[in-house]
Design an enzyme around this catalytic site. Structure first.
Site, mmCIF file in Angstrom:
data_model
loop_
_atom_site.group_PDB
_atom_site.id
_atom_site.type_symbol
_atom_site.label_atom_id
_atom_site.label_comp_id
_atom_site.label_asym_id
_atom_site.label_seq_id
_atom_site.Cartn_x
_atom_site.Cartn_y
_atom_site.Cartn_z
ATOM 1 C CB CYS A 260 -0.852 0.123 1.112
ATOM 2 S SG CYS A 260 -1.816 -1.550 1.328
ATOM 3 C CB ALA A 261 4.073 1.608 -1.557
ATOM 4 N N PRO A 263 1.729 7.410 -2.015
ATOM 5 C CG PRO A 263 1.688 9.681 -1.563
ATOM 6 C CD PRO A 263 1.218 8.540 -1.101
ATOM 7 N N GLY A 265 6.017 8.257 -0.463
ATOM 8 C CA GLY A 265 6.964 8.944 0.623
ATOM 9 C C GLY A 265 7.796 8.088 1.298
ATOM 10 C CG ASP A 283 -1.402 1.879 -3.812
ATOM 11 O OD1 ASP A 283 -1.022 2.076 -2.602
ATOM 12 O OD2 ASP A 283 -2.360 1.933 -4.308
ATOM 13 C CB CYS A 381 -3.074 7.937 8.558
ATOM 14 S SG CYS A 381 -3.985 7.539 7.206
#
Length: 429
Positions: A260-261, A263, A265, A283, A381
């Site tokens: 799930c990389a 964008p 960062g 992703d 997050c």
């Protein structure tokens, strides 16, 4: 593009807000689809207005409710969102009131509703006349839970349950504009060296002791103003997000999966810490995967990048096992509301149970691809325990070959600090 083809930016704001609240698009997606109709000089303003409306939506709706006997519906619904745009400018920007009203009324033509110009003009001017009394009414509103906190009831109830002592601080932080954090590429500059470069550009900043590469700007700036940004000297990344790569602790030569990389960062941070690690960045979203490639190119780094679903790793993994896995699981994003205030109005209470099942399914299907002795960092997050602490407790109970390393880390958003993030470091034994 000829300048004449640019649309009134208040009309574009109204369209973007309509796309979010009526069609369920994210605000970032809605704005990106309208980007070609905005002059470069106006892009900051369209962001400020659109994100600002999302931040204080219940307050603006409260005023419209008291100013209009009938709500605008059907084909005229977009004008309700135009009124939100007008009110936000009057209340929260430095745009002079007459200009805010005039430009908003002018947007009616671009929305092809010229017959309703008088309605928009009348409502905004009436607000100017009643502004003081309406603000007082809003402060005394009996539906205090939504009005005063600018958060939906379901989310407030979850925050109060999980954080009885801290929920108000979380809400207050969510309602602020986020600080701008940078991650200095320590392969290029030390933090103090980069701060000197910023100083020369008259950009004030502060460093952060816990993360050796983190800098917070006193005032946010466009990335084009950051010294040597295009050359990869620095990346815009929230403070809490910068913990991910450090907790993963990558080493050169290791096989590393960033799941799930997008964008990218965290992918680029891993490669800053371990430039010769063999990184696979995956992703499920093909459009967002392009962003990973763009970030790698800017930083002159190399990783294998694939479109792939965490639920079916056998389709893209080629039987490969990894020394380290970073799983930034899809989540409610309740920790980054200040960056994406549309989350408050797009998410539903029922989403949380669906997300927790998806997270757990990805975690259990990725786990077999971690080598014995390897490390997996589970990250979200989110600030909700169901997606975080409770997930890890369940996983440890059901997987005896998983052992928790160190403490679980739940970061809460703070006004000058990082966003809300959760981390668990798991070892395979």
């Amino acid at each position: 593009m000829n300048k004449k083809s640019y649309q009134n930016i208040r009309a574009l704001c109204a369209k973007a807000i309509f796309a979010v609240l009526e069609d369920g698009q994210s605000l970032s997606t809605a704005l990106a689809s309208l980007n070609h109709q905005v002059a470069d000089k106006d892009k900051a303003l369209i962001q400020e207005i659109s994100f600002g409306v999302m931040r204080v939506l219940p307050e603006l709706n409260f005023y419209i409710h008291h100013l209009m006997k009938k709500v605008l519906t059907g084909k005229n619904r977009v004008l309700h969102y135009l009124l939100l745009v007008g009110l936000y400018q009057i209340l929260y920007t430095r745009i002079p009131e007459h200009a805010a009203v005039g430009e908003t009324v002018g947007a009616v033509n671009d929305l092809k509703k010229p017959q309703l110009k008088g309605v928009i003009n009348g409502v905004l001017r009436e607000f100017l006349r009643q502004q003081a009394s309406l603000k007082q009414k809003f402060q005394q509103d009996s539906k205090q839970q939504i009005s005063q906190t600018l958060h939906p009831s379901w989310l407030l109830n979850r925050l109060k349950s999980a954080y009885p002592e801290q929920w108000q601080a979380i809400v207050n932080a969510n309602n602020q504009k986020p600080p701008m954090w940078l991650r200095v590429n320590l392969n290029h500059y030390s933090v103090s060296e980069y701060q000197q470069l910023l100083e020369k550009q008259q950009i004030a900043s502060e460093s952060f002791a816990d993360i050796p590469c983190a800098i917070r700007l006193t005032t946010a700036v466009n990335v084009t103003k950051l010294p040597f940004f295009a050359e990869g000297a620095v990346t815009v990344q929230d403070l809490s997000a910068q913990y991910a790569a450090y907790l993963l602790a990558p080493k050169n030569g290791e096989q590393i999966l960033d799941m799930c990389a997008a964008p990218g960062g965290k992918t680029t941070h891993i490669l800053e810490l371990a430039p010769t690690a063999n990184v696979l960045a995956v992703d499920v979203d093909a459009n967002r995967v392009k962003r990973i490639d763009e970030n790698l190119t800017r930083l002159k780094q190399h990783a294998q990048v694939k479109v792939g679903d965490g639920l079916t790793p056998e389709k893209w993994c080629d039987g490969r096992l990894f020394d380290r896995i970073l799983l930034d699981a899809p989540c409610s994003a309740t920790g980054v509301i200040r960056r994406h205030p549309d989350i408050k109005w797009l998410r539903r209470d029922s989403d949380i149970a669906q997300l927790t099942e998806l997270q757990y399914a990805i975690l259990t299907r990725i786990w077999p691809y971690l080598k014995t002795g390897g490390t997996l960092v589970y990250a979200t997050c989110s600030v909700l325990p169901e997606e975080n602490k409770l997930q890890i407790c369940r996983f440890l109970k059901e997987n005896p070959n998983a052992k928790q390393q160190g403490e679980l880390r739940q970061f809460l958003p703070t006004e000058l600090g990082g966003d809300g993030f959760f981390y668990a470091v798991l070892n395979k034994v």
